[in-house]
Design an enzyme around this catalytic site. Structure first.
Site, mmCIF file in Angstrom:
data_model
loop_
_atom_site.group_PDB
_atom_site.id
_atom_site.type_symbol
_atom_site.label_atom_id
_atom_site.label_comp_id
_atom_site.label_asym_id
_atom_site.label_seq_id
_atom_site.Cartn_x
_atom_site.Cartn_y
_atom_site.Cartn_z
ATOM 1 N N SER A 148 0.835 -1.201 0.000
ATOM 2 C CA SER A 148 0.000 0.000 0.000
ATOM 3 C C SER A 148 0.876 1.259 0.000
ATOM 4 C CB SER A 148 -0.944 -0.037 1.204
ATOM 5 O OG SER A 148 -1.946 0.951 1.089
ATOM 6 N N GLU A 192 -9.213 -3.533 -7.212
ATOM 7 C CA GLU A 192 -8.721 -2.334 -6.518
ATOM 8 C C GLU A 192 -8.863 -1.092 -7.391
ATOM 9 O OE1 GLU A 192 -5.149 -2.403 -4.176
ATOM 10 O OE2 GLU A 192 -4.784 -4.498 -4.715
ATOM 11 N N HIS A 207 -7.563 -4.964 -1.838
ATOM 12 C CA HIS A 207 -6.335 -4.293 -1.428
ATOM 13 C C HIS A 207 -5.564 -5.117 -0.393
ATOM 14 C CE1 HIS A 207 -3.792 -0.787 -1.127
ATOM 15 N NE2 HIS A 207 -3.962 -0.700 0.180
#
Length: 301
Positions: free
Chosen positions: A142, A236, A266
């Site tokens: 991320s 995503e 995610h």
């Protein structure tokens, strides 16, 4: 698909009850750490790097000369070594590597460029202690994935030795949020929404232009970077920027491998105990890291 859909529905329900404010996010992050533990066979050793807390992870039997510098996700404002301990351990075992997790400084108390400087300091710490660059892989998920790409560009521009490779899991590469906010995957993404990521982006960018490559590596110069693996879920909203980044990287000669995992959300790797796709993705990461890090003298710690 049934198991995936159940997980997505559970995530959506949980996100529905989390307000879009800093206190709520940090409270939730602090609670999740109670459910996260290192898998069997791992030892952890705390250390300090330029005043920052860090953690060395090593498996009792699956550990060789390579080192993974792991950067946790959390939108640059939450997350810690504690919240990402299990994920880092599973990657470490798959890669047969020692892993150094870094508690880089978080926004809004420490906006850009604090986190980037912390990561580069950790990388120099490894080099200064005799770990060869060819034994080091930088990895993150991320925001940690975006920070990985920003660090690669910064390391190159400082003329430091280039790490062997990098791994980015569901990386957040563009903090302008231009592509993600218009993504056709919006109805399918159970984790991220435009309002939430804009909230995180404002905190990290602070008074700086979010197009700065150190903030959004999507806009950076990608020449002379090492091999990179990006894994992103097919559901995503970050998928579009990952695909465009992949095209730019290939045009600039970067050996970047993009894996799009259908129907995944995610950082689905967190659910590897429940989803076979999570375990397989981690296995792919391990193969990639091992294939790009030669074995040699034992890495220093």
């Amino acid at each position: 698909m049934t198991r995936i859909n159940i997980l997505k529905d559970m995530i959506r329900m949980g996100m529905h009850f989390i307000p879009n404010n800093l206190m709520a996010y940090r409270l939730c992050a602090s609670q999740t750490s109670w459910f996260i533990h290192a898998p069997p066979g791992f030892s952890s050793e705390p250390c300090e790097i330029d005043g920052l807390q860090a953690l060395w992870l090593s498996h009792r039997t699956e550990c060789e000369s390579r080192v993974v510098l792991y950067l946790h996700g959390g939108g640059y404002v939450i997350g810690s070594n504690r919240t990402h301990l299990e994920l880092a351990c599973r990657i470490s075992k798959a890669a047969k590597a020692r892993t150094l997790m870094l508690e880089y400084r978080l926004a809004p108390e420490h906006p850009f460029p604090a986190a980037l400087h912390d990561v580069v300091a950790a990388y120099k710490h490894l080099l200064d202690r005799g770990v060869k660059a060819r034994h080091i892989v930088i990895a993150g998920d991320s925001a940690g994935g975006g920070l990985t790409m920003a660090a690669l560009q910064f390391i190159r521009d400082m003329d430091l030795p280039t790490p062997a490779a990098a791994v980015c899991i569901s990386p957040w590469l563009d903090l302008t949020c231009h592509l993600s906010s218009k993504s056709h995957r919006l109805p399918h993404d159970p984790v991220i929404s435009p309002d939430r990521i804009r909230f995180f982006a404002r905190h990290y960018a602070g008074e700086h232009d979010p197009k700065l490559p150190g903030i959004s590596p999507f806009f950076g110069d990608l020449h002379d970077l090492p091999p990179v693996l990006i894994q992103v879920g097919g559901d995503e909203i970050l998928l579009s920027e990952c695909k465009q980044f992949h095209r730019r990287a290939r045009l600039q000669g970067v050996p970047l491998q993009l894996q799009v995992w259908p129907h995944m959300f995610h950082v689905w790797h967190f659910a590897s105990r429940l989803l076979p796709q999570g375990g397989r993705a981690i296995h792919e990461i391990g193969d990639f890291i091992r294939s790009h890090t030669p074995l040699g003298a034992t890495a220093a710690a």
